[in-house]
Design a protein around this motif. Structure first.
Motif, short mmCIF file in Angstrom:
data_model
loop_
_atom_site.label_atom_id
_atom_site.label_comp_id
_atom_site.label_asym_id
_atom_site.label_seq_id
_atom_site.Cartn_x
_atom_site.Cartn_y
_atom_site.Cartn_z
N THR A 106 9.04 -21.40 13.37
CA THR A 106 9.35 -22.77 12.96
C THR A 106 8.69 -23.11 11.65
O THR A 106 7.80 -22.39 11.18
N ASP A 107 9.14 -24.19 11.06
CA ASP A 107 8.55 -24.67 9.82
C ASP A 107 7.34 -25.54 10.14
O ASP A 107 7.24 -26.12 11.23
N THR A 108 6.45 -25.68 9.19
CA THR A 108 5.23 -26.46 9.43
C THR A 108 5.51 -27.93 9.68
O THR A 108 4.69 -28.62 10.29
N ASP A 109 6.69 -28.42 9.30
CA ASP A 109 7.00 -29.83 9.58
C ASP A 109 7.35 -30.05 11.05
O ASP A 109 7.54 -31.18 11.48
N HIS A 110 7.37 -29.00 11.84
CA HIS A 110 7.61 -29.11 13.27
C HIS A 110 6.35 -28.79 14.09
O HIS A 110 6.44 -28.54 15.30
N ILE A 111 5.20 -28.81 13.45
CA ILE A 111 3.93 -28.60 14.14
C ILE A 111 3.16 -29.92 14.09
O ILE A 111 2.94 -30.48 13.02
N VAL A 112 2.78 -30.42 15.26
CA VAL A 112 2.05 -31.68 15.35
C VAL A 112 0.68 -31.43 15.97
O VAL A 112 0.50 -30.50 16.76
N TYR A 113 -0.27 -32.28 15.61
CA TYR A 113 -1.59 -32.15 16.20
C TYR A 113 -1.55 -32.54 17.67
O TYR A 113 -0.94 -33.54 18.05
N GLY A 114 -2.16 -31.75 18.50
CA GLY A 114 -2.33 -32.05 19.91
C GLY A 114 -3.73 -31.63 20.32
O GLY A 114 -4.27 -30.68 19.77
N SER A 115 -4.32 -32.34 21.27
CA SER A 115 -5.72 -32.05 21.60
C SER A 115 -5.97 -31.74 23.07
O SER A 115 -6.99 -31.18 23.41
N ASP A 116 -5.08 -32.13 23.96
CA ASP A 116 -5.33 -32.07 25.40
C ASP A 116 -6.43 -33.03 25.82
O ASP A 116 -7.02 -32.89 26.88
N PHE A 117 -6.71 -34.02 24.98
CA PHE A 117 -7.75 -35.00 25.30
C PHE A 117 -7.49 -35.60 26.68
O PHE A 117 -6.38 -36.01 26.99
N GLU A 163 -11.90 -27.40 14.22
CA GLU A 163 -12.50 -26.49 13.24
C GLU A 163 -11.58 -25.30 12.97
O GLU A 163 -11.37 -24.92 11.81
N ASP A 164 -11.01 -24.71 14.02
CA ASP A 164 -10.09 -23.59 13.84
C ASP A 164 -8.90 -23.99 12.99
O ASP A 164 -8.49 -23.28 12.08
N LEU A 165 -8.35 -25.15 13.29
CA LEU A 165 -7.13 -25.58 12.63
C LEU A 165 -7.37 -26.05 11.20
O LEU A 165 -6.64 -25.67 10.28
N PHE A 166 -8.40 -26.86 11.00
CA PHE A 166 -8.60 -27.49 9.69
C PHE A 166 -9.73 -26.92 8.87
O PHE A 166 -9.80 -27.18 7.68
N ALA A 180 -8.31 -19.84 8.62
CA ALA A 180 -7.71 -18.70 9.31
C ALA A 180 -6.22 -18.89 9.55
O ALA A 180 -5.50 -17.93 9.75
N VAL A 181 -5.76 -20.14 9.56
CA VAL A 181 -4.33 -20.38 9.77
C VAL A 181 -3.65 -20.46 8.42
O VAL A 181 -4.29 -20.71 7.41
N PRO A 182 -2.34 -20.23 8.37
CA PRO A 182 -1.64 -20.31 7.09
C PRO A 182 -1.93 -21.64 6.37
O PRO A 182 -1.97 -22.70 7.01
N GLY A 183 -2.17 -21.58 5.09
CA GLY A 183 -2.62 -22.73 4.32
C GLY A 183 -1.72 -23.95 4.36
O GLY A 183 -2.16 -25.07 4.16
N SER A 184 -0.43 -23.75 4.64
CA SER A 184 0.49 -24.88 4.68
C SER A 184 0.41 -25.65 6.00
O SER A 184 0.92 -26.76 6.08
N VAL A 185 -0.22 -25.09 7.02
CA VAL A 185 -0.24 -25.74 8.32
C VAL A 185 -1.13 -26.98 8.34
O VAL A 185 -0.66 -28.07 8.69
N PRO A 186 -2.42 -26.91 7.98
CA PRO A 186 -3.26 -28.10 8.13
C PRO A 186 -2.76 -29.35 7.43
O PRO A 186 -2.70 -30.40 8.06
N PRO A 187 -2.35 -29.32 6.15
CA PRO A 187 -1.89 -30.56 5.54
C PRO A 187 -0.62 -31.10 6.21
O PRO A 187 -0.44 -32.31 6.34
N ARG A 191 -1.33 -32.91 9.69
CA ARG A 191 -1.96 -34.22 9.57
C ARG A 191 -0.94 -35.37 9.61
O ARG A 191 -1.21 -36.41 10.18
N GLY A 192 0.22 -35.20 9.00
CA GLY A 192 1.16 -36.30 8.93
C GLY A 192 2.36 -36.19 9.86
O GLY A 192 3.10 -37.16 10.03
N ASN A 193 2.56 -35.05 10.47
CA ASN A 193 3.76 -34.86 11.29
C ASN A 193 3.81 -35.76 12.51
O ASN A 193 4.87 -36.24 12.89
N GLY A 194 2.68 -35.99 13.15
CA GLY A 194 2.68 -36.84 14.34
C GLY A 194 3.19 -38.23 14.03
O GLY A 194 3.96 -38.82 14.80
#
Length: 123
Positions: free
Chosen positions: A63-74, A89-92, A96-103, A106-109
């Protein structure tokens, strides 16, 4: 539809699904590789306890990074403060994750759930 935990095993099994699209013994009327790829890209995937390169690598393959949303299981028993901090920490923080994922995450949700944003007084 948002699939939890980076889609679980689905991204890792995507190659097998694509291979079976061409198998004569599998009933697949109207289903071909491109339709399966479109289907996988259409889902949204959350990052709950999945911010590692091992989870994000296969996910960014389907999938594209615009289809990845932050989730926490809080609130779930598995989501202790330490687990949540490690996922963030792992994500942001580790790179270690592809550089386009963290930014993108942040806004996809906000884009996917605008009514929640509005209820929070930010939309």
């Amino acid at each position: 539809m948002v699939l939890a935990h980076a889609g679980g095993a689905l991204p890792m099994l995507a190659g097998r699904l694509l291979t079976l699209c061409e198998a004569d013994w599998v009933p697949h009327d109207g289903v071909d590789e491109e339709s399966v790829r479109r289907g996988l890209r259409a889902f949204y995937y959350d990052t709950a306890i999945s911010g590692t390169a091992q989870a994000m690598g296969p996910l960014t393959g389907v999938t594209d990074t615009d289809h990845i949303v932050y989730g926490s299981d809080f609130g779930a028993p598995c989501a202790s403060a330490g687990v949540l901090e490690r996922t963030i920490e792992d994500l942001f923080g580790t790179g270690a994750v592809p550089g386009s994922v963290p930014p993108s995450v942040r806004g996809n949700g906000a884009r996917v759930f605008p009514r929640v944003l509005a209820r929070l007084g930010r939309g």
